[in-house]
Write an enzyme that holds these catalytic residues in place. Structure first.
Site, PDB file in Angstrom:
ATOM      1  N   ASP A 485       0.821  -1.203   0.000  1.00  0.00           N
ATOM      2  CA  ASP A 485       0.000   0.000   0.000  1.00  0.00           C
ATOM      3  C   ASP A 485       0.862   1.264   0.000  1.00  0.00           C
ATOM      4  O   ASP A 485       2.076   1.212   0.246  1.00  0.00           O
ATOM      5  CB  ASP A 485      -0.939  -0.003   1.208  1.00  0.00           C
ATOM      6  CG  ASP A 485      -2.301   0.602   0.892  1.00  0.00           C
ATOM      7  OD1 ASP A 485      -2.379   1.431  -0.035  1.00  0.00           O
ATOM      8  OD2 ASP A 485      -3.277   0.266   1.582  1.00  0.00           O
ATOM      9  N   ASP A 551     -10.365   1.566  -3.709  1.00  0.00           N
ATOM     10  CA  ASP A 551     -10.864   1.189  -2.384  1.00  0.00           C
ATOM     11  C   ASP A 551     -12.387   1.102  -2.363  1.00  0.00           C
ATOM     12  O   ASP A 551     -12.965   0.611  -1.394  1.00  0.00           O
ATOM     13  CB  ASP A 551     -10.408   2.202  -1.332  1.00  0.00           C
ATOM     14  CG  ASP A 551      -8.986   1.954  -0.863  1.00  0.00           C
ATOM     15  OD1 ASP A 551      -8.465   0.848  -1.091  1.00  0.00           O
ATOM     16  OD2 ASP A 551      -8.384   2.871  -0.261  1.00  0.00           O
TER      17      ASP A 551
END
Length: 795
Positions: A485, A551
């Site tokens: 990430d 997301d």
């Protein structure tokens, strides 16, 4: 005696330090031609990039060089404009220059590079040497052309690499070396590709967190359409690809040229039309002040600028897909069904709950289990612990072993979340080494984002620290997958000790860390996640094995984001998950059939607390997983096709096998409009001379208010059956047969569909001509025989 500037010989190449070889190279592959020209040692230029020209002779190439040379306009330099791959102000180009920089005294700001050597796949074609032929022509199917350039007066050397791949994809990059004694500060190194004036429209993308890759279209007019990204990562609002095309181009028609910068840091895309009628698409890295500082002998190399030409957006996309699939390190088509636990548990890491989730996942046929954020250091929420890549004794008193052993004992792979480029100030790492935190000075640090700062991986100590901790975990545990990430932009991204900009160095350091971990741990897969889809580019995909598209897993949003992410990358590289009924980012409620259909065209996964799923939901979810496993070989070798009907809300996305013997389409209604369920839907990509069996495919619960037309029904005639309107579930046909030409050009009556519902249409060849057209087939291996299918509901 000074030369007379009125002398015509002053406008010759030799008078402008362009003396050197003349050579032309024609590369042609997969329906695309690239004709490159060096005349008298002048900077290399593209004479043609577009539809295949057929075989050319040396005389043809020379004539094309002549007939494409523009006339000399009034109030312009007295020599025709030469637009090089690195456009030069010294050639009369008044648009954005390809190379800019300067010496400490300001000199060298407008270099004039000339070519002294040309190579094809390493073999010399021409060289500025008395013993070598100074003119030549080469024709090849594909290859890498290297141009050696220099500007002796300004002490610069350069190398240009231009390649046309077997898939018809163009890519180019440049390297500049400071051959002078004094420092040269490079400001920009941007490659440009010409496009004809027929291209009158531009298409690129915008976006934000949870809403990435939103298409935007405008006219290609005089001036510069400039997309600069200064986020230090590719960006949720990145251009993604910059297209130029003929008026009204769409998925299947219109000539389209597109470029993409394969780099994960700051970058620039631009489209430019001059008042003289020259058009370019260009791109490169965006260097911050000082990042192009070249001491004597130092070099800087640009990222690859990719170019794809096609008839319609789908052909442009397929060139990228086929190129990626041709790589030796490309992923297997056996992409494992993945469960990520983030939306199920967030930071609540409880061994009993997580092992129960693993049991439920394995029973469904899940093949990879990923533990997300919260397993390390003091990380009980997002305010602390980031950067301390040591298993938390509080959350995991026995370490990760019990969970990993349980997961792998169920036959699943285990994956783990990291954010190696970031740090919380409330962490052991930041307290021990504040100098490793990126900041413009020791006295001032950037504002926080998600309570975190950027860890300067270009600092050797920081790099080795992070590598050592990650490597230790990969050695200790059976971890086959990393979710990598990157949750904040690089603001005031500087080396704290010097205050110098460090975004360029940080990007390359992240690449090195990925490369090193993969070299040390063969078989390790890495997912590029960056607040969702903020790092999707071909630079990071040289090192990673998929991207997290967004997301936001709301299927309505994902339909659009998946559709446009696939303009660059194929489905097997796109993480596409089935989430819980209520979206965690939008709050919308959706049926499982819509969530699953939207996720099917991608690398399938689940992001859902399965303990909250009903038995009916689990049964339907298992059916979708089985369908994915049966079709994934086909989905990840076939050709992308897309269709819509102008402003209509009925979207069709599909995959057609390389041999055109099968296809699978997802038909989705995205909103309620008067046109959404009127008329026919065409099925693109099929062989027009083959016959196909077409059948509707509904898995699990039938979408609400779905009303199929007569062709899809078995023994039910809507014209005569008085109960048709009142019956929700009707028996579906095993298939109707039609020629490919009819399916592609006439189409099928569309079903009546509620907004935010989707169905599948499956197609299989039942009769093929002996010499079908295979011109559009993929370079990948042929799809195997069709496996047993999941039956439609209501049979």
């Amino acid at each position: 005696m000074m030369p007379d500037p009125r002398d015509p010989s002053m406008n010759s190449p030799e008078a402008h330090d362009c003396a050197g070889p003349t050579v032309r190279i024609h590369l042609s592959s997969a329906g695309v031609s690239l004709l490159l020209d060096v005349t008298g040692g002048c900077i290399p230029a593209v004479l043609h990039w577009g539809p295949a020209l057929g075989s050319l002779t040396e005389a043809d190439a020379a004539q094309l060089a002549a007939v494409t040379t523009p006339p000399v306009a009034n109030n312009a330099p007295d020599v025709p404009l030469r637009l090089g791959l690195l456009p030069q102000n010294a050639d009369g180009w008044l648009g954005t220059p390809g190379l800019t920089g300067s010496r400490p005294d300001g000199s060298g700001f407008a270099p004039r590079l000339s070519c002294h050597a040309v190579r094809l796949d390493g073999e010399i074609l021409a060289e500025a040497d008395e013993d070598r032929d100074r003119a030549g022509f080469v024709e090849a199917a594909s290859g890498l052309v290297t141009f050696e350039l220099e500007d002796r007066a300004n002490g610069l050397e350069a190398r240009l690499e231009v390649e046309l791949t077997a898939q018809g994809l163009l890519r180019a990059r440049a390297e500049v070396t400071n051959a002078g004694a004094e420092t040269y500060t490079l400001s920009d190194l941007t490659l440009a590709l010409p496009v004809p004036l027929d291209a009158t429209e531009l298409l690129d993308f915008a976006g934000r967190w949870a809403h990435e890759r939103v298409p935007q279209r405008r006219g290609f007019t005089t001036g510069t359409h400039l997309r600069q990204n200064r986020r230090g990562r590719t960006g949720a609002d990145a251009a993604h690809l910059l297209h130029a095309g003929t008026a009204g181009f769409n998925f299947s028609s219109g000539q389209v040229w597109a470029v993409h910068v394969g780099f994960s840091g700051n970058h620039v895309h631009l489209a430019e039309r001059t008042s003289g009628g020259t058009q370019i698409l260009a791109g490169g890295e965006l260097l911050l002040p000082g990042e192009g500082h070249l001491a004597s002998g130092d070099s800087y190399r640009s990222p690859w600028l990719y170019g794809s030409y096609g008839n319609g957006l789908d052909e442009v996309a397929r060139r990228f897909h086929r190129h990626l699939r041709s790589r030796k390190h490309h992923v297997s088509t056996d992409r494992p069904v993945t469960l990520n636990v983030w939306e199920a548990v967030y930071f609540d890491h409880d061994l009993g709950r997580l092992t129960d989730l693993a049991d439920r996942a394995a029973a469904l046929g899940v093949e990879r289990y990923v533990l997300d954020d919260g397993w390390f250091g003091s990380r009980r929420d997002d305010t602390s612990g980031l950067g301390d890549w040591v298993v938390s004794p509080d959350a995991w008193p026995e370490g990760l072993g019990p969970l990993i052993d349980h997961v792998t004992g169920l036959g699943m792979q285990f994956g783990l979340w990291f954010e190696p480029e970031m740090v919380n100030l409330d962490s052991e790492l930041a307290r021990a080494h504040p100098e490793w935190v990126m900041a413009p000075s020791a006295e001032r640090i950037p504002f926080e984002s998600r309570y975190q700062q950027v860890l300067n991986l270009s600092h050797p100590g920081a790099f080795e620290h992070v590598h050592r901790q990650m490597d230790a975990l990969l050695n200790e545990y059976d971890i086959s997958y990393i979710k990598w990430d990157h949750n904040r932009d690089l603001v005031e991204a500087a080396d704290r000790s010097s205050g110098a900009a460090a975004t360029h160095a940080q990007t390359l350091a992240a690449y090195r860390l990925m490369d090193r971990l993969k070299a040390d741990h063969p078989g390790l897969e890495i997912e590029s996640c960056s607040s969702g889809g903020a790092r999707v580019d071909l630079g990071v995909l040289e090192r990673t094995d998929r991207v997290w598209v967004s997301d936001c897993i709301d299927p309505l949003e994902r339909l659009s984001m998946n559709r446009w992410t696939s303009q660059l990358i194929p489905f097997e590289l796109m993480g596409s998950h089935i989430a819980s009924g209520r979206s965690h980012t939008t709050g919308r409620l959706h049926s499982l059939s819509f969530r699953a259909a939207a996720a099917l065209m991608g690398h399938l996964g689940i992001e859902w607390d399965l303990a909250e799923a009903t038995e009916d939901e689990l049964s339907e979810l298992r059916t979708w997983i089985e369908l994915y496993k049966q079709r994934r070989e086909f989905l990840f070798t076939g050709d992308l096709v897309r269709a819509d009907r102008g402003m209509d809300a009925l979207w069709l996305t599909g995959v057609v096998s390389p041999t055109k013997d099968r296809a699978l389409y997802v038909l989705a209604c995205t909103e309620s409009t008067e046109l959404a369920t009127v008329g026919q839907v065409r099925l693109p990509g099929l062989d027009p001379r083959s016959r196909y069996r077409v059948r509707p495919l509904v898995l699990g619960e039938t979408p609400s208010n779905l009303r199929w037309p007569a062709w899809a029904l078995d023994g039910v005639d809507p014209a005569t059956d008085r109960n048709y309107r009142g019956r929700h579930e009707l028996p579906l046909t095993d298939g109707i047969e039609l020629p490919g030409a009819a399916l592609a050009n006439t189409g099928l009556a569309a079903p009546l569909m509620d907004p935010e519902t989707a169905v599948l249409i499956e197609v299989e060849a039942v009769g093929r001509p002996e010499s079908s057209d295979r011109s559009g087939t993929s370079e990948r291996s042929a799809t195997p025989a069709r496996p047993e299918t999941a039956g439609p509901a209501g049979d």
